[in-house]
Scaffold this active site. Sequence first.
Site, PDB file in Angstrom:
ATOM      1  N   ASN A 199     -41.989 111.841  11.664  1.00 20.11           N
ATOM      2  CA  ASN A 199     -43.194 112.556  12.072  1.00 20.11           C
ATOM      3  C   ASN A 199     -44.343 112.279  11.116  1.00 20.11           C
ATOM      4  O   ASN A 199     -44.130 111.980   9.937  1.00 20.11           O
ATOM      5  CB  ASN A 199     -42.949 114.078  12.098  1.00 20.11           C
ATOM      6  CG  ASN A 199     -41.983 114.492  13.185  1.00 20.11           C
ATOM      7  OD1 ASN A 199     -42.220 114.240  14.366  1.00 20.11           O
ATOM      8  ND2 ASN A 199     -40.895 115.129  12.803  1.00 20.11           N
ATOM      9  N   VAL A 200     -45.561 112.402  11.647  1.00 21.71           N
ATOM     10  CA  VAL A 200     -46.760 112.441  10.818  1.00 21.71           C
ATOM     11  C   VAL A 200     -47.235 113.886  10.813  1.00 21.71           C
ATOM     12  O   VAL A 200     -47.470 114.477  11.872  1.00 21.71           O
ATOM     13  CB  VAL A 200     -47.876 111.530  11.348  1.00 21.71           C
ATOM     14  CG1 VAL A 200     -49.087 111.561  10.408  1.00 21.71           C
ATOM     15  CG2 VAL A 200     -47.376 110.100  11.513  1.00 21.71           C
ATOM     16  N   VAL A 201     -47.358 114.467   9.616  1.00 24.84           N
ATOM     17  CA  VAL A 201     -47.800 115.851   9.476  1.00 24.84           C
ATOM     18  C   VAL A 201     -49.247 115.859   9.013  1.00 24.84           C
ATOM     19  O   VAL A 201     -49.608 115.188   8.039  1.00 24.84           O
ATOM     20  CB  VAL A 201     -46.916 116.620   8.472  1.00 24.84           C
ATOM     21  CG1 VAL A 201     -47.438 118.047   8.296  1.00 24.84           C
ATOM     22  CG2 VAL A 201     -45.470 116.636   8.945  1.00 24.84           C
ATOM     23  N   ALA A 261     -43.612 107.193  -1.349  1.00 29.85           N
ATOM     24  CA  ALA A 261     -44.751 108.054  -1.672  1.00 29.85           C
ATOM     25  C   ALA A 261     -44.402 109.527  -1.529  1.00 29.85           C
ATOM     26  O   ALA A 261     -44.833 110.358  -2.338  1.00 29.85           O
ATOM     27  CB  ALA A 261     -45.930 107.697  -0.772  1.00 29.85           C
ATOM     28  N   ASP A 262     -43.630 109.873  -0.514  1.00 29.31           N
ATOM     29  CA  ASP A 262     -43.282 111.279  -0.309  1.00 29.31           C
ATOM     30  C   ASP A 262     -42.490 111.830  -1.479  1.00 29.31           C
ATOM     31  O   ASP A 262     -42.703 112.966  -1.920  1.00 29.31           O
ATOM     32  CB  ASP A 262     -42.522 111.456   1.004  1.00 29.31           C
ATOM     33  CG  ASP A 262     -41.310 110.531   1.135  1.00 29.31           C
ATOM     34  OD1 ASP A 262     -41.176 109.564   0.366  1.00 29.31           O
ATOM     35  OD2 ASP A 262     -40.484 110.780   2.045  1.00 29.31           O
ATOM     36  N   ASP A 282     -34.944 116.802  -0.316  1.00 24.19           N
ATOM     37  CA  ASP A 282     -35.845 116.735   0.833  1.00 24.19           C
ATOM     38  C   ASP A 282     -35.031 116.341   2.061  1.00 24.19           C
ATOM     39  O   ASP A 282     -34.477 115.241   2.138  1.00 24.19           O
ATOM     40  CB  ASP A 282     -36.948 115.710   0.578  1.00 24.19           C
ATOM     41  CG  ASP A 282     -38.062 115.772   1.636  1.00 24.19           C
ATOM     42  OD1 ASP A 282     -37.865 116.419   2.677  1.00 24.19           O
ATOM     43  OD2 ASP A 282     -39.117 115.164   1.403  1.00 24.19           O
ATOM     44  N   THR A 286     -35.786 112.281   7.565  1.00 25.88           N
ATOM     45  CA  THR A 286     -35.054 111.214   8.247  1.00 25.88           C
ATOM     46  C   THR A 286     -33.888 110.774   7.388  1.00 25.88           C
ATOM     47  O   THR A 286     -32.760 110.593   7.860  1.00 25.88           O
ATOM     48  CB  THR A 286     -35.982 110.022   8.520  1.00 25.88           C
ATOM     49  OG1 THR A 286     -37.126 110.486   9.230  1.00 25.88           O
ATOM     50  CG2 THR A 286     -35.270 108.951   9.336  1.00 25.88           C
ATOM     51  N   THR A 322     -13.833 120.246  21.066  1.00 25.58           N
ATOM     52  CA  THR A 322     -14.607 119.107  20.578  1.00 25.58           C
ATOM     53  C   THR A 322     -15.948 119.520  19.998  1.00 25.58           C
ATOM     54  O   THR A 322     -16.346 119.082  18.915  1.00 25.58           O
ATOM     55  CB  THR A 322     -14.814 118.090  21.716  1.00 25.58           C
ATOM     56  OG1 THR A 322     -13.542 117.600  22.136  1.00 25.58           O
ATOM     57  CG2 THR A 322     -15.662 116.919  21.240  1.00 25.58           C
TER      58      THR A 322
END
Length: 258
Positions: free
Chosen positions: A11-13, A109-110, A130, A133, A187
């Site tokens: 995602n882009v926040v 960078a994050d 964090d 992903t 399952t």
Amino acid sequence: MLLAIDAGNTNVVFALLDGREVKGRWRIATDPRRTADEYAVWLSQLLSLEGYQRSDVTGVIISTVVPRATHNLEWLSAKYFDQTPLIAGQKGAEWGMAIDVQEPQSLGADRAVNAIAAHALHEGDLIVIDFGTATTVDWIDYRGAYKGGIIAPGINLSLDALVAAAAKLPRIAIEAPTDPTVIGRDTVSQMQIGIYWGYIAMIEGLVARMKAEVGRPVTVITTGGLAVLFEKNTPIFDSIEPDLTIQGLAMMWERAHA
């Protein structure tokens, strides 16, 4: 007001801040092909719904781990907000901390932004988890230096791989099992146990090993959307900071304009 943009792999926040106070927060699926014009239409509508206009934005800072998305985000800033953005880690927005690893340039960078924010908010040695992903577990020492960490598949990524590779396994929601047992009777419950409790066991084990290597008291900070999912069933988190990356970007902006 500051528009802080955190472009991740999923995602882009976008966050609108008045100082360090988050006034609005929106996310969109990451797509490097998305144009500045597409971002602008979407974001302008959301700003308007919250009572803001594009003219309220007086600064932009971008953190990205998706290089192909950077150009369109820069163009969004220039064309629609009339701002030259700061790019976290580049000229004018350098990290300002020691990155004590073999390949400093490879640090995402994050993770660097998280380290800056965590050190500013907490004293002593820190472990920052964090949930994104990928799930990252990073050590920041008491002086604020990034000392290294761990990258593991994110929980959604793990589940996607399991379902894709096993034809008879259904897609399930990621949630805490309602029954505390770790012996599933069907399952779906067995998958929920494996994904949920397996992930907690992995995080607890990694943090315990990292603490042993650090050899000093450590504060464990977690961020990312799934942090609250695990909080109630593990004691390892000392602090949950859902806006850690956004706060770090705000701090970098303040430092650049001090």
